[in-house]
Design an enzyme around this catalytic site. Structure first.
Site, mmCIF file in Angstrom:
data_model
loop_
_atom_site.group_PDB
_atom_site.id
_atom_site.type_symbol
_atom_site.label_atom_id
_atom_site.label_comp_id
_atom_site.label_asym_id
_atom_site.label_seq_id
_atom_site.Cartn_x
_atom_site.Cartn_y
_atom_site.Cartn_z
ATOM 1 N N SER A 120 0.880 -1.263 0.393
ATOM 2 C CA SER A 120 -0.191 0.316 0.377
ATOM 3 C C SER A 120 1.020 1.075 0.392
ATOM 4 C CB SER A 120 -1.034 -0.010 0.794
ATOM 5 O OG SER A 120 -1.404 -0.830 1.879
ATOM 6 N N HIS A 141 -1.232 -3.475 -6.382
ATOM 7 C CA HIS A 141 -2.781 -2.419 -5.285
ATOM 8 C C HIS A 141 -3.986 -2.859 -5.346
ATOM 9 C CE1 HIS A 141 -3.327 0.845 -2.277
ATOM 10 N NE2 HIS A 141 -3.227 -0.060 -1.354
ATOM 11 N N GLU A 153 -4.869 -0.331 -8.469
ATOM 12 C CA GLU A 153 -3.511 0.714 -8.117
ATOM 13 C C GLU A 153 -2.829 -0.585 -9.480
ATOM 14 O OE1 GLU A 153 -2.958 4.904 -6.591
ATOM 15 O OE2 GLU A 153 -3.520 2.806 -5.118
ATOM 16 N N ASN A 191 -4.084 5.960 -1.604
ATOM 17 C CA ASN A 191 -4.030 6.582 0.101
ATOM 18 C C ASN A 191 -3.847 8.058 0.022
ATOM 19 O OD1 ASN A 191 -4.681 4.536 1.578
ATOM 20 N ND2 ASN A 191 -2.361 3.222 0.821
HETATM 21 N N1 LIG Z 1 -5.295 -5.919 4.230
HETATM 22 C C1 LIG Z 1 -5.747 -4.761 3.812
HETATM 23 O O1 LIG Z 1 -6.863 -3.897 3.957
HETATM 24 C C2 LIG Z 1 -4.985 -4.178 2.210
HETATM 25 C C3 LIG Z 1 -5.176 -3.439 1.263
HETATM 26 C C4 LIG Z 1 -4.202 -3.090 0.300
HETATM 27 C C5 LIG Z 1 -2.575 -3.461 0.517
HETATM 28 N N2 LIG Z 1 -2.602 -4.576 1.715
HETATM 29 C C6 LIG Z 1 -0.928 -4.942 1.486
HETATM 30 O O2 LIG Z 1 -0.907 -6.306 1.398
HETATM 31 C C7 LIG Z 1 -0.169 -6.603 2.298
HETATM 32 C C8 LIG Z 1 -0.845 -7.714 3.041
HETATM 33 O O3 LIG Z 1 -1.679 -7.196 3.907
HETATM 34 P P1 LIG Z 1 -2.811 -8.071 4.541
HETATM 35 O O4 LIG Z 1 -3.685 -7.662 5.083
HETATM 36 O O5 LIG Z 1 -3.257 -8.554 3.960
HETATM 37 O O6 LIG Z 1 -1.999 -9.190 5.902
HETATM 38 P P2 LIG Z 1 -1.989 -10.429 6.781
HETATM 39 O O7 LIG Z 1 -1.369 -10.063 8.079
HETATM 40 O O8 LIG Z 1 -3.647 -10.819 6.446
HETATM 41 O O9 LIG Z 1 -0.985 -11.194 6.204
HETATM 42 C C9 LIG Z 1 0.508 -11.301 5.414
HETATM 43 C C10 LIG Z 1 0.451 -12.859 5.051
HETATM 44 O O10 LIG Z 1 1.868 -12.956 5.284
HETATM 45 C C11 LIG Z 1 2.537 -14.013 5.488
HETATM 46 N N3 LIG Z 1 3.931 -14.270 5.999
HETATM 47 C C12 LIG Z 1 4.746 -12.942 6.179
HETATM 48 N N4 LIG Z 1 5.943 -12.664 5.993
HETATM 49 C C13 LIG Z 1 6.421 -13.954 5.059
HETATM 50 C C14 LIG Z 1 7.568 -14.338 4.309
HETATM 51 N N5 LIG Z 1 8.642 -13.606 4.310
HETATM 52 N N6 LIG Z 1 7.284 -15.295 3.683
HETATM 53 C C15 LIG Z 1 5.631 -16.257 3.637
HETATM 54 N N7 LIG Z 1 4.832 -15.420 4.184
HETATM 55 C C16 LIG Z 1 5.062 -14.459 4.847
HETATM 56 C C17 LIG Z 1 2.420 -14.089 7.157
HETATM 57 O O11 LIG Z 1 2.118 -15.218 7.835
HETATM 58 C C18 LIG Z 1 0.513 -13.648 7.182
HETATM 59 O O12 LIG Z 1 -0.050 -15.089 6.728
HETATM 60 C C19 LIG Z 1 0.421 -6.057 3.072
HETATM 61 O O13 LIG Z 1 1.566 -4.788 1.883
HETATM 62 C C20 LIG Z 1 -0.360 -4.787 3.077
HETATM 63 O O14 LIG Z 1 0.075 -3.072 2.864
HETATM 64 C C21 LIG Z 1 -3.344 -4.684 2.411
#
Ligand SMILES: NC(=O)c1ccc[n+]([C@@H]2O[C@H](COP(=O)([O-])OP(=O)(O)OC[C@H]3O[C@@H](n4cnc5c(N)ncnc54)[C@H](O)[C@@H]3O)[C@@H](O)[C@H]2O)c1
Length: 238
Positions: A120, A141, A153, A191
């Site tokens: 993000s 994104h 995005e 954002n």
């Molecule tokens: N949640 C949102 O609303 C949202 C929206 C857009 C973008 N994002 C972005 O998406 C990404 C993920 O967000 P999320 O909310 O799904 O997070 P989340 O915490 O739900 O999931 C992240 C997952 O990644 C795994 N993980 C961490 N390090 C790892 C590695 N080295 N190898 C393999 N697996 C690994 C964790 O075990 C976890 O299951 C982030 O970069 C976040 O900024 C999130």
């Protein structure tokens, strides 16, 4: 670039599991990877029940749902991604952790593979800089939840090639998304606009303009159909 047949998704949390579902439902072979086996098993259950829900609402045929689930493989082994056409990273929002993963992915992925990040806020150019293929690194994104939200995005790093951009845009459109393209600046588009709005909401409360309930209703009005243009309108299906 030839038509994509397979994707890898690294990180099976909120975003990764939704992206994997989108890929499988749209006919791609999907490897969903997570270092945490519990997260993987949660993701597998949630994708299965989400696809079953689509089938029960007749938004997906039983045959399409069954074959989507058959195309999804959940594993902890990053090496499985060696033949993926695109790898979408959706792990924790930490530049150091993402850079370490991109370094590994660069070694594992085939030479033509695109490496995408769902970040993000982290610079795509900086993530690309640890790889030997910065022209093939891009931001995808997705909005939360990825199967529902229509907007995506696409973020071009300083070195992202037109070929990578076009292939990524084609993939996003295959997922039924509305694509907007951002250059690699802090906050990208969504954002960058959203954060000052949230900040202003706090100042609106602080300066006594309105109650927090009225500020919320004013801000969320668009979601309740009483406001203006909603750029993140949910898609009607998938
Ligand atoms: N949640 C949102 O609303 C949202 C929206 C857009 C973008 N994002 C972005 O998406 C990404 C993920 O967000 P999320 O909310 O799904 O997070 P989340 O915490 O739900 O999931 C992240 C997952 O990644 C795994 N993980 C961490 N390090 C790892 C590695 N080295 N190898 C393999 N697996 C690994 C964790 O075990 C976890 O299951 C982030 O970069 C976040 O900024 C999130």
């Amino acid at each position: 670039m030839a038509e994509m047949k397979s994707i890898g998704v690294v990180g099976s949390g909120q975003m990764g599991s939704g992206i994997a579902q989108l890929g499988a439902v749209h006919g791609l072979n999907v490897w969903l990877i997570d270092s945490d086996p519990l997260a993987l098993s949660r993701a597998s259950k949630s994708i299965t029940s989400s696809i079953q829900r689509l089938v029960s609402k007749a938004q997906l045929s039983l045959a399409a749902g069954t074959s989507a689930l058959g195309r999804l493989q959940c594993t902890a082994k990053l090496e499985e991604l060696c033949s993926a056409d695109v790898i979408i990273e959706a792990i924790v929002e930490s530049e150091d952790v993402k850079k370490k993963l991109f370094l590994e992915l660069d070694k594992i992925a085939k030479s033509t593979a695109i490496l995408a990040s769902n970040t993000s806020s982290i610079s795509i150019t900086r993530l690309a800089s640890v790889t030997s293929r910065p022209r093939q690194v891009i931001g995808m994104h997705f909005m939360n939840p990825p199967p529902i939200m229509k907007l995506i995005e696409i973020v071009r790093g300083a070195d992202t090639s037109d070929e990578t951009f076009n292939a990524t845009k084609t993939l996003a459109e295959r997922f039924g998304k509305t694509v907007i393209c951002s250059q690699d600046y802090s906050g990208f588009i969504v954002n960058r606009i959203l954060m000052p709005m949230i900040n202003e909401a706090f100042f609106t409360l602080y300066t006594g303009v309105a109650t927090k309930e009225d500020i919320d209703t004013g801000r969320l009005g668009r979601k309740r159909g009483i406001g203006v243009y909603d750029y993140r309108k949910p898609s009607p299906r998938l």
